[in-house]
Scaffold this motif. Structure first.
Motif, PDB file in Angstrom:
ATOM      1  N   GLU A  58       0.856  -1.182   0.000  1.00 24.16           N
ATOM      2  CA  GLU A  58       0.000   0.000   0.000  1.00 24.16           C
ATOM      3  C   GLU A  58       0.893   1.233   0.000  1.00 24.16           C
ATOM      4  N   ASN A 117      -4.516   5.082  -2.124  1.00 23.69           N
ATOM      5  CA  ASN A 117      -5.702   5.638  -1.473  1.00 23.69           C
ATOM      6  C   ASN A 117      -6.269   6.800  -2.281  1.00 23.69           C
ATOM      7  N   GLU A 149      -8.025   2.243  -3.354  1.00 27.90           N
ATOM      8  CA  GLU A 149      -8.738   2.098  -2.079  1.00 27.90           C
ATOM      9  C   GLU A 149      -9.626   3.309  -1.851  1.00 27.90           C
ATOM     10  N   ASP A 179     -11.792   0.557   1.882  1.00 31.18           N
ATOM     11  CA  ASP A 179     -10.888   0.747   3.011  1.00 31.18           C
ATOM     12  C   ASP A 179     -11.677   0.973   4.298  1.00 31.18           C
ATOM     13  N   LYS A 200     -11.227  -4.235   3.149  1.00 31.87           N
ATOM     14  CA  LYS A 200     -10.162  -4.128   4.152  1.00 31.87           C
ATOM     15  C   LYS A 200     -10.801  -4.010   5.520  1.00 31.87           C
TER      16      LYS A 200
HETATM   17 CA    CA Z   1      -5.789   2.690   2.947  1.00 25.74          CA
END
Ligand code: CA
Ligand code: C2E
Ligand code: CA
Ligand code: CA
Length: 278
Positions: A58, A117, A149, A179, A200
């Motif tokens: 990530e 993200n 995400e 997320d 997630k």
């Molecule tokens: Ca994240």
């Protein structure tokens, strides 16, 4: 916190607290952070629950402020979201993350994914899909190795917009993750409608999973919900071998957390990868 950044109040106010003053200063300095090359992408490993094989990383943004040092994203992302700089910063991040992911492949034989993200404001930006496509085209990263995400709050704000954009991303070949699942404004209906790949589990459910029965029940429910909808699950914030073992036993596919690696600067990823495979 997002609603109360109001830096203008602090400007000529002699009684401004140090915190208000520094918030105002960060607000200003953010405008130049991209141009001055002060942003950095750090990368945190995501591994399989079974066997801890590396699957990807990530990308997490860092700001090396010239005088204040490393500023936490928990502090500057809400400011950047507030003043709109997040759109440029996010475009930079997409480019940087794809570029780094292509580099890893020089020494690593199995494909590694990079997860980026997206903030609410970026998601509302009409140029987002173009920024994503540009990042892929200019770096040559295969689209299936890029995961985006988004949080529930972002996904739920405008369902039709979200659906259109997510379909566009799927058509481009990307992977999509929700997320912080379970912490936001959620509607289970959207899980069925949106073309998602991954849920997630938020670290707030993971932290005490070994001792708190409620957290374990929630994590278990998220995993079975995800699986029955054909999604895979990654748990974040995994710090102990016991948490890992429990999540693996519960059927969670992937693990991310300090146990397997903290977010590291891009320069350290190649070394980290080779130290694990030899
Ligand atoms: Ca994240
Ligand atoms: P997030 O997306 O939920 O990222 C996970 C956060 O948990 C990261 O914090 C990560 O360093 C931290 N973390 C990972 N493993 C562990 C662990 O085992 N224990 C603990 N205690 N923490 C762990 P970080 O890097 O400070 O980022 C905070 C938040 O800032 C992110 O939360 C995300 O919402 C936002 N953010 C970071 N980079 C970006 C970015 O490029 N774009 C956008 N829009 N938001 C970003
Ligand atoms: Ca998260
Ligand atoms: Ca979070």
């Amino acid at each position: 916190a997002r609603a109360q950044t109001g830096p203008r109040i602090a400007l000529h106010d002699a009684s401004a607290t140090p915190d208000q003053t520094s918030t105002f200063r960060l607000h200003n300095d953010l405008h130049r952070a991209v141009d001055r090359g002060e942003l950095a992408a750090f990368f945190q490993p995501q591994v399989t629950a079974q066997g801890a094989a590396i699957k990807g990383f990530e990308a997490l943004m860092r700001w090396r402020h010239p005088t204040l040092g490393l500023v936490s994203p928990a502090k500057f992302i809400p400011l950047a979201e507030d003043n709109g700089q997040i759109v440029r910063m996010g475009a930079w991040m997409l480019q940087e993350a794809c570029q780094q992911a292509v580099r890893w492949q020089a020494t690593h034989t199995t494909p590694l994914r990079v997860a980026v993200n997206l903030s609410l404001r970026q998601f509302g930006d009409p140029h987002l899909a173009r920024h994503v496509q540009q990042a892929l085209d200019s770096t040559g990263l295969p689209p299936e190795q890029l995961e985006l995400e988004i949080t529930e709050g972002t996904a739920m704000l405008d369902m039709q917009h979200t659906l259109n954009l997510l379909r566009q991303f799927k058509a481009m070949g990307l992977k999509l993750a929700i997320d912080d699942f379970g912490t936001g404004y959620s509607s289970l209906a959207y899980l069925k409608r949106f073309p998602l790949d991954v849920l997630k589990i938020d670290q707030s459910f993971v932290r005490q999973i070994c001792t708190d029965r409620d957290d374990r029940v929630i994590a278990g429910a998220i995993i079975s919900l995800a699986h029955s909808l054909g999604l895979s699950v990654i748990a974040e914030g995994v710090e102990t071998a016991e948490q890992h073992a429990l999540l693996e036993e519960m059927g969670c596919e992937e693990i991310q957390g300090y146990l397997h690696g903290k977010p590291m600067p891009a320069e350290e990823v190649a070394g980290w990868l080779s130290s694990r495979t030899t």
